[in-house]
Design an enzyme around this catalytic site. Structure first.
Site, PDB file in Angstrom:
ATOM      1  N   GLY A 260       4.761   8.473  -2.964  1.00 23.47           N
ATOM      2  CA  GLY A 260       5.492   8.604  -4.356  1.00 23.47           C
ATOM      3  C   GLY A 260       6.203   7.508  -4.814  1.00 23.47           C
ATOM      4  CG  ASN A 261       9.664   5.246  -6.697  1.00 19.80           C
ATOM      5  OD1 ASN A 261       9.650   4.191  -6.597  1.00 19.80           O
ATOM      6  ND2 ASN A 261      10.070   5.949  -7.865  1.00 19.80           N
TER       7      ASN A 261
ATOM      8  CG  HIS B  66       4.073   0.903  -7.515  1.00 20.46           C
ATOM      9  ND1 HIS B  66       2.975   0.191  -7.341  1.00 20.46           N
ATOM     10  CD2 HIS B  66       5.156   0.892  -6.595  1.00 20.46           C
ATOM     11  CE1 HIS B  66       3.028   0.062  -6.112  1.00 20.46           C
ATOM     12  NE2 HIS B  66       4.162   0.156  -5.647  1.00 20.46           N
ATOM     13  CD  GLN B  67       0.233   0.665 -14.139  1.00 21.15           C
ATOM     14  OE1 GLN B  67      -1.283   0.732 -13.807  1.00 21.15           O
ATOM     15  NE2 GLN B  67       0.573   1.752 -14.693  1.00 21.15           N
TER      16      GLN B  67
ATOM     17  CG  HIS C 113       1.552   3.906  -5.419  1.00 14.37           C
ATOM     18  ND1 HIS C 113       2.898   3.591  -5.866  1.00 14.37           N
ATOM     19  CD2 HIS C 113       1.510   3.910  -4.195  1.00 14.37           C
ATOM     20  CE1 HIS C 113       3.557   3.478  -4.981  1.00 14.37           C
ATOM     21  NE2 HIS C 113       2.801   3.745  -3.888  1.00 14.37           N
TER      22      HIS C 113
ATOM     23  CE  LYS D 247       4.337  -4.871  -0.923  1.00 18.48           C
ATOM     24  NZ  LYS D 247       4.640  -3.621  -0.251  1.00 18.48           N
TER      25      LYS D 247
ATOM     26  CB  SER E 113       7.166  -2.714  -3.221  1.00 17.06           C
ATOM     27  OG  SER E 113       7.691  -2.054  -2.092  1.00 17.06           O
TER      28      SER E 113
HETATM   29  P1  AMP Z   1       3.324   3.842  -0.198  1.00 16.03           P
HETATM   30  O1  AMP Z   1       3.576   4.654  -1.156  1.00 16.03           O
HETATM   31  O2  AMP Z   1       4.198   2.765  -0.066  1.00 16.03           O
HETATM   32  O3  AMP Z   1       3.346   4.288   1.263  1.00 16.03           O
HETATM   33  O4  AMP Z   1       1.982   3.135  -0.658  1.00 16.03           O
HETATM   34  C1  AMP Z   1       0.638   4.172  -0.512  1.00 16.03           C
HETATM   35  C2  AMP Z   1      -0.476   3.280  -0.934  1.00 16.03           C
HETATM   36  O5  AMP Z   1      -0.327   2.182  -2.019  1.00 16.03           O
HETATM   37  C3  AMP Z   1      -0.568   2.353   0.445  1.00 16.03           C
HETATM   38  O6  AMP Z   1      -1.897   2.434   0.491  1.00 16.03           O
HETATM   39  C4  AMP Z   1      -0.116   1.074  -0.049  1.00 16.03           C
HETATM   40  O7  AMP Z   1      -0.849  -0.179   0.459  1.00 16.03           O
HETATM   41  C5  AMP Z   1      -0.625   1.133  -1.621  1.00 16.03           C
HETATM   42  N1  AMP Z   1       0.108   0.063  -2.335  1.00 16.03           N
HETATM   43  C6  AMP Z   1       1.342  -0.159  -2.293  1.00 16.03           C
HETATM   44  N2  AMP Z   1       1.855  -0.927  -3.285  1.00 16.03           N
HETATM   45  C7  AMP Z   1       0.790  -1.550  -3.473  1.00 16.03           C
HETATM   46  C8  AMP Z   1       0.321  -2.635  -4.305  1.00 16.03           C
HETATM   47  N3  AMP Z   1       1.407  -3.542  -4.933  1.00 16.03           N
HETATM   48  N4  AMP Z   1      -0.663  -3.007  -4.746  1.00 16.03           N
HETATM   49  C9  AMP Z   1      -1.853  -2.231  -3.962  1.00 16.03           C
HETATM   50  N5  AMP Z   1      -1.560  -1.459  -3.313  1.00 16.03           N
HETATM   51  C10 AMP Z   1      -0.381  -0.794  -3.115  1.00 16.03           C
END
Ligand code: AMP
Length: 281
Positions: A31-32, A34-35, A37, A150, A186
């Site tokens: 969650g939270n 961004h582009q 995701h 990422k 992030s």
């Molecule tokens: P998270 O919410 O941080 O667990 O991320 C969920 C998914 O989004 C994971 O597969 C991350 O690798 C991906 N993700 C997070 N930030 C980025 C980014 N800047 N660019 C591409 N994928 C991202």
């Protein structure tokens, strides 16, 4: 778009899609959004008939003293963003729904590639990821699942997990989404003060400089030292700066394609980034 908070509810929502043999795409997140995701969701929309996005801050992948409690939870805002990119179903379970009240006796540990890089400073982290992703895969039963580059090491762990355990799911890696100044998007960037946010792009700048230097023939060991110096000079505390082959095997000389990895702390915020660098032929 529907939001489901229970496993039963999600199964019911997916029943007609499964009966109609529709392709199900899955994007696990905390969650939270961004582009970065949302790019995963856009990719999923291209390949799949039905897209499920999970929003779950997974307690067992956080270490002691990490930011599980303070991790931003913004479900309403996330729902609007997901509706705009055509997500079909949000799965937002509680911790209780995912882990219940009984102690969990099963662990999933991917060996080798989890031992270093982020695995070294975050012991148990990748086990926590492997468990939650396996549970989510079993709950959603997707045909495709989308992960960001990422978290390069995480993507490698998931690919290995799926291969080792014969999970019938195709894993798709999606490139890193960056802000205009190069900082990898992030959810943790929100922890940065204004001043830290101005400093943070040094991470990507040091990676791009390293790419130039490598292509100009500077030795890999020197390039890694230069990145560390650049980050330290900017006030970051380096966790690791490393070069690996794309499959995460060690590399000492830039004689084939490689990936540069950075993890560093800016104040209390741990940031990671990486850059894939091709050998020029
Ligand atoms: P998270 O919410 O941080 O667990 O991320 C969920 C998914 O989004 C994971 O597969 C991350 O690798 C991906 N993700 C997070 N930030 C980025 C980014 N800047 N660019 C591409 N994928 C991202």
């Amino acid at each position: 778009m529907k939001t489901e908070t229970t496993i039963q509810g999600l199964s019911a929502s997916l029943q007609s899609a499964r009966a109609a043999r529709k392709t199900i795409g899955f994007v696990p997140t905390m969650g939270n959004l961004h582009q970065g995701h949302l790019n995963l969701v856009r990719e999923a929309k291209k390949l799949c008939d039905v897209v499920v996005v999970s929003i779950f801050v997974n307690p067992i992948q956080f270490g002691e003293g990490e930011d599980f409690e303070s991790y931003p939870r913004t479900l309403e805002q996330d729902s609007h963003l997901l509706a705009d990119v055509g997500c079909d179903i949000i799965f937002a379970p509680t911790v209780d729904q995912m882990y219940g009240k009984q102690p969990r006796l099963t662990n999933i540990s991917v060996g080798g590639i989890t031992q270093d890089l982020c695995g070294q400073s975050r012991p148990g982290h990748f086990d926590g990821v492997a468990v939650v992703v396996t549970k989510l895969f079993n709950i959603v039963q997707p045909h495709f699942a989308f992960f960001g580059q990422k978290d390069y090491q995480q993507l490698a762990v998931i690919r290995q997990l799926v291969k080792d355990l014969n999970m019938p799911i195709e894993i798709i890696g999606v490139p890193i989404a960056r802000d205009t100044d190069g900082l990898a998007l992030s959810s943790r960037n929100g922890y940065l003060t204004q001043e830290q946010r101005q400093t943070a792009p040094v991470i990507f700048q040091s990676l791009k400089q390293a790419e130039k230097d490598l292509h100009a023939g500077v030795a890999l060991s020197e390039v890694l030292q230069n990145i560390k110096a650049q980050l330290s000079d900017a006030g970051l505390v380096v966790d690791y700066v490393e070069a690996r082959q794309p499959d995460l095997q060690p590399i000492n000389v830039f004689d084939h394609d490689l990936v540069l990895f950075i993890a560093a702390k800016l104040g209390n915020t741990r940031l990671i980034d990486n850059l894939q660098i091709q050998l020029k032929t």
